[in-house]
Every structure is written in C-alpha cells, then in structure tokens.
Design a protein around this motif. Structure first.
Motif, PDB file in Angstrom:
ATOM      1  N   LYS A 161       0.833  -1.215   0.000  1.00  0.00           N
ATOM      2  CA  LYS A 161       0.000   0.000   0.000  1.00  0.00           C
ATOM      3  C   LYS A 161       0.867   1.266   0.000  1.00  0.00           C
ATOM      4  N   MET A 162       0.211   2.399  -0.086  1.00  0.00           N
ATOM      5  CA  MET A 162       0.906   3.682  -0.267  1.00  0.00           C
ATOM      6  C   MET A 162       1.736   4.113   0.938  1.00  0.00           C
ATOM      7  N   PHE A 163       1.220   3.848   2.152  1.00  0.00           N
ATOM      8  CA  PHE A 163       1.934   4.358   3.330  1.00  0.00           C
ATOM      9  C   PHE A 163       2.170   3.305   4.406  1.00  0.00           C
ATOM     10  N   CYS A 164       2.027   2.014   4.028  1.00  0.00           N
ATOM     11  CA  CYS A 164       2.290   0.952   5.005  1.00  0.00           C
ATOM     12  C   CYS A 164       2.720  -0.289   4.229  1.00  0.00           C
ATOM     13  N   ARG A 165       2.977  -1.399   4.944  1.00  0.00           N
ATOM     14  CA  ARG A 165       3.452  -2.588   4.233  1.00  0.00           C
ATOM     15  C   ARG A 165       2.356  -3.618   3.974  1.00  0.00           C
ATOM     16  N   CYS A 166       1.094  -3.221   4.094  1.00  0.00           N
ATOM     17  CA  CYS A 166       0.014  -4.148   3.740  1.00  0.00           C
ATOM     18  C   CYS A 166       0.086  -4.465   2.254  1.00  0.00           C
TER      19      CYS A 166
END
Ligand code: ADP
Ligand code: MG
Ligand code: ZN
Length: 481
Positions: free
Chosen positions: A23-28
């Motif tokens: 994702k854009m701002f995390c590691r999901c």
C-alpha cells in the motif's frame, strides 16, 4: 437557438490505482484479487493513533514515469503530501493523504489534451450498500496508491473524452503501472461539463461521477450537454453541482449542490517527510526515460508506417501478446513485404479467431515452441510466394497449433503445396475445356465470368491444390488458341 450554436467544454479528473507490492503508506499487501474483506489491514492504514506512515517509493516512481511519458514537469525541487480532511465511513483516519499545492507532476499532454497535474494519494475503502438495512466496509482498498490526473478544460466532445481515457488506460498498462480496468474500479473517470454560446466564456460546470466504463463516460457527457442546452433554451440556469450517472436509466441525477461542497482544510501532513526528487538518482528524468518501453502512440505510428490497417495496428498496440508476436514474425520475414502484410492479417484474424473459438492457449504454445515466430514467418513466406492457397495456409496453421510441425513439411505431407507449374495445370484443364464447348463459346462472346467456371472446375479437379491465378492464365491461353 439551435444545439450547434452551443460550445461544449469538458475537463476530466481520472483516478487510477497503481500496481505495487504494498500500500501507499504501510506494508500491507496491494492485492486487488483478494476477495476476503479486511485482510490487508494494519494500524497504519487504519489510522490508529501513534502510528507513522512511510512513503511507497515504487508508487512515486510510477507517477513520475507517467509524467516523463507525457512530457510533463516533474517536481524535482519540492513536493509534499497533504491531509484532505473530511468524514466518511470509507476513510478510517478522518482524512485522506493526498497532494494539494505541490503535485509530483504538472503540465504535459496526452492525445492532444493538456494535462493540469498528476498527484499521488491513497485510495478509500470500499463500501457496499446492497446487503440490507446496513452498509459494509472493506478496508483492503483503503490506503492503496492512487494517482489522480486532472486535465485542462480543453476537451470539446464526448468522443474526444472517451478517446483520451482509452489512451490513458493504454499508457498505464504499457508502463505496467496499473491495470486500469474501469469495470473493476481500478480506473475511475469524473467528467466536468459545461456549455456556452460564447466561445470565450465558460458556462457553469457540472461534475459527473461514478462512470465505470468508457461507454458511460461518453453517454453521460452527451446526456449532460443535451440537458444543459434544454435548460438554457427554456430560459433556465445551470447550477454548479455534482451529479451521478444512473446506468439503468442512462441518465444523470443530482447528488450534491455547490452550497454544501466541502471545505477540506488541506494542510501538509506532519508525519511524512518532504520530498526532493532531485536527490534521488533513479528519479532523474534521464534515468526514468531510459526505463520507458515504446509508448503506445509511437508503436501505433510504427505499425501504421509498416502498412497495417488502422484496426490491426490498434489491436497490436493494445494487446501486447499479439503486438510482440507480430514484431517477431515481421523481423523473421526479412524484406518480404507481402509476408509481413499477411502476418498482420493472419494474427489479427486467424490466430485471434482460433483463440476465441477453440480456447487455444496461444501463450502456452509460444512457450513450448521457441521457434514459434520463425515457423509462423515461414508459413507467411510460403503464402506470399504462392506456394500455398489461403485455405491451405489456414489448415497448416491449425495443424501447427494443434500438433506442431514445420509448415513446409506439413504442406508436403498433406499434399497441400500449390501447383504452379503450367504444364500440369494445362493437363488438368484441357479435358475440362474440351468437355464444355458452350462455356468456351460464352467466354468468346464476351462473357468474362465464364472463365471462373474453369477456375472453379480446375480447383476441384486438383483438390484445391492448383494456384487459381495460374489456372486463370492457362485457361485464357488454351481458349484463345
Ligand atoms: P473545482 O475547484 O470545482 O474542482 P477545478 O478548477 O479544480 O474545479 O477543475 C476541475 C476540473 O474541471 C478540471 O478538469 C477542469 O479542467 C475542469 N473545468 C474547470 N472549469 C470547467 C468548465 N467551465 N467546463 C468544463 N470543465 C471545467
Ligand atoms: Mg477538483
Ligand atoms: Zn496497512
């Protein structure tokens, strides 16, 4: 006042989900195929207090590549992320991280349309309201990298808007930055529309949302233009508002008037660092340009220059599998222009048709046969040289696909080589001509079509192996003697 006296203006805002690992701002995981709801979530994309987001470099690079492809300005000196504040159940944080004053990309053009800006933001969650007297929210989509492209108000017809959106989809796919399937919501178009009698003065614009196919983009624009003109013709005024597209009714409906439009209270996100692209070597224009594949419009022009029909060129531009195969076959055809031409027809019509009707796995065949393009080119050259009838060409292709084999060997084995030698064709025609004096007389009396009788009978007698052109020439010669 007639419709033709109104001038239409359209500007598009297009969102596209970017293809990245996370994702854009995390590691999901960024997994558009995940069907179980709320699996790819973590405290960061859920906006829990005390968490810190970090920027996905791959997503930034994707947007910059699009910018380079469009000849845009890249924000090399300074760019930043802002918080766009509003409440809605599909944004877990109470704000969306987006870009406001300093977008990654600005300017440039696509398909003759000037681009205002392209910025990067995070996608919202997906809500569904069709279950019962409650709504469901799936946060797998929340926080996916989303680019937003905004055009200048320089589009003047529904068709031009549709073509622009199609070209953008093609570009995103070519750059491998996104799948951009409109039906899946991976690409979402909003159309701003106004009409005016005065070319130099814009009318009041209306924004139409939830357009999830190219066709609905075009239909919604046409519908709105008509509606605006009717309202104005009756002496009414257009209200600035947001409207939705009703696919069933094929009409737009009012969603939100300007008076209650949002004040998003944008401000720079204090949790994220400012970006100076100039300090990242792989983000330099040259480094990015070196990574770009052949762009769709360049490829289209190249195919047209090779003499392809516009339709085939378009197919090879939009379908990488067929486009690449055509390029390989063409290079194997050497300077045999006719074979190159035939290859385009055979790939666009016969191969594609076979795949469609019989479910033939063409990619698997290509993997199995590393001489696939070579064998295909050989077949095209045999056809171009008149060694095979087109019927035989199609049959051999089918055998090559289903059982394998070399086209020349198949032709030999199956007795499909076209008879071009005049002596044997003469031997074939003579008895036919002697047995049909009336047809000969008809021809001599000026009935050109009588000749086709002998060509047809000759083909039959040769079980389809005679070259019809040679048959025709020999028949003329024999009759005239
Ligand atoms: P807003 O502030 O309402 O979002 P913007 O100036 O940001 O408006 O423009 C949004 C989109 O609307 C852009 O694509 C722009 O080209 C388009 N647009 C602006 N004015 C008009 C107009 N009068 N008619 C059609 N499109 C317009
Ligand atoms: Mg706007
Ligand atoms: Zn997450």
């Amino acid at each position: 006042m007639s419709e033709s006296e109104y001038f239409t203006t359209i500007g598009l805002e297009i969102h596209a989900e970017l293809k990245t690992n996370t994702k854009m701002f995390c590691r999901c995981k960024n997994d558009p195929d995940e069907e179980r709801p709320n699996v790819n979530v973590c405290p960061i994309c859920m906006g829990h207090p005390g968490t810190l987001p970090y920027i996905n470099k791959e997503a930034v690079k994707h947007v910059l590549k699009v910018g380079v492809a469009l000849g845009s300005h890249l924000a090399t000196e300074f760019t930043e992320f802002d918080r766009k504040n509003y409440f809605y159940p599909d944004i877990p944080k109470g704000y969306q991280i987006s870009q406001y004053k300093y977008p990654l990309v600005s300017g440039g053009s696509l398909h003759g349309v000037d681009i205002t800006r392209i910025h990067l933001e995070e996608d919202t969650a997906k809500s569904s309201h069709d279950t019962g007297d409650y709504s469901l929210v799936d946060f797998n989509r929340a926080g996916l990298p989303l680019m937003e492209l905004v055009t200048e108000p320089v589009i003047h017809s529904a068709k031009q808007a549709g073509d622009f959106a199609r070209e953008l989809q093609l570009l995103l796919r070519t750059l491998k930055v996104g799948e951009a399937n409109m039906e899946k919501g991976e690409m979402r178009v909003e159309a701003n529309i106004s009409v005016s009698k005065d070319k130099n003065k814009f009318g009041t614009k209306v924004e139409v949302k939830n357009l999830n196919s190219f066709r609905s983009v075009e239909r919604a624009i046409d519908y709105e233009v008509q509606r605006h003109i009717e309202v104005l013709e009756k002496g009414g005024t257009i209200e600035q508002e947001t409207r939705g597209w009703d696919e069933n009714k094929q009409s737009t409906f009012s969603q939100r008037k300007k008076e209650n439009s949002h004040d998003y209270r944008y401000f720079p996100d204090p949790d994220l660092p400012k970006i100076k692209l100039a300090e990242v070597p792989e983000f330099s224009r040259d480094a990015l340009a070196a990574e770009l594949p052949e762009l769709p419009w360049a490829k289209r022009q190249r195919f047209l220059d090779m003499g392809l029909k516009a339709e085939d060129a378009e197919m090879f531009v939009s379908n990488e599998l067929y486009g690449n195969f055509y390029d390989k076959v063409a290079s194997q055809c050497g300077d045999n222009k006719k074979a190159v031409q035939l290859a385009a027809n055979y790939i666009a019509t016969d191969v594609a048709g076979f795949v469609k009707t019989s479910g033939f796995d063409f990619p698997a065949w290509l993997t199995r046969r590393n001489d696939g393009a070579e064998a295909f080119a050989k077949l095209m050259i045999m056809l171009a040289e008149g060694k095979l009838s087109s019927r035989a060409g199609k049959d051999i292709l089918k055998i090559m696909f289903e059982k394998g084999g070399d086209p020349a060997e198949i032709a030999e084995r199956e007795g499909m080589l076209q008879k071009n030698d005049e002596a044997s064709i003469e031997a074939l025609l003579k008895p036919l001509i002697e047995a049909n004096p009336q047809v000969v007389a008809d021809y001599k009396a000026g009935k050109e079509s009588a000749l086709m009788f002998f060509v047809g009978q000759g083909m039959k007698a040769s079980k389809g192996s005679a070259n019809p052109e040679v048959l025709k020439q020999v028949a003329i010669k024999l009759i005239s003697n």
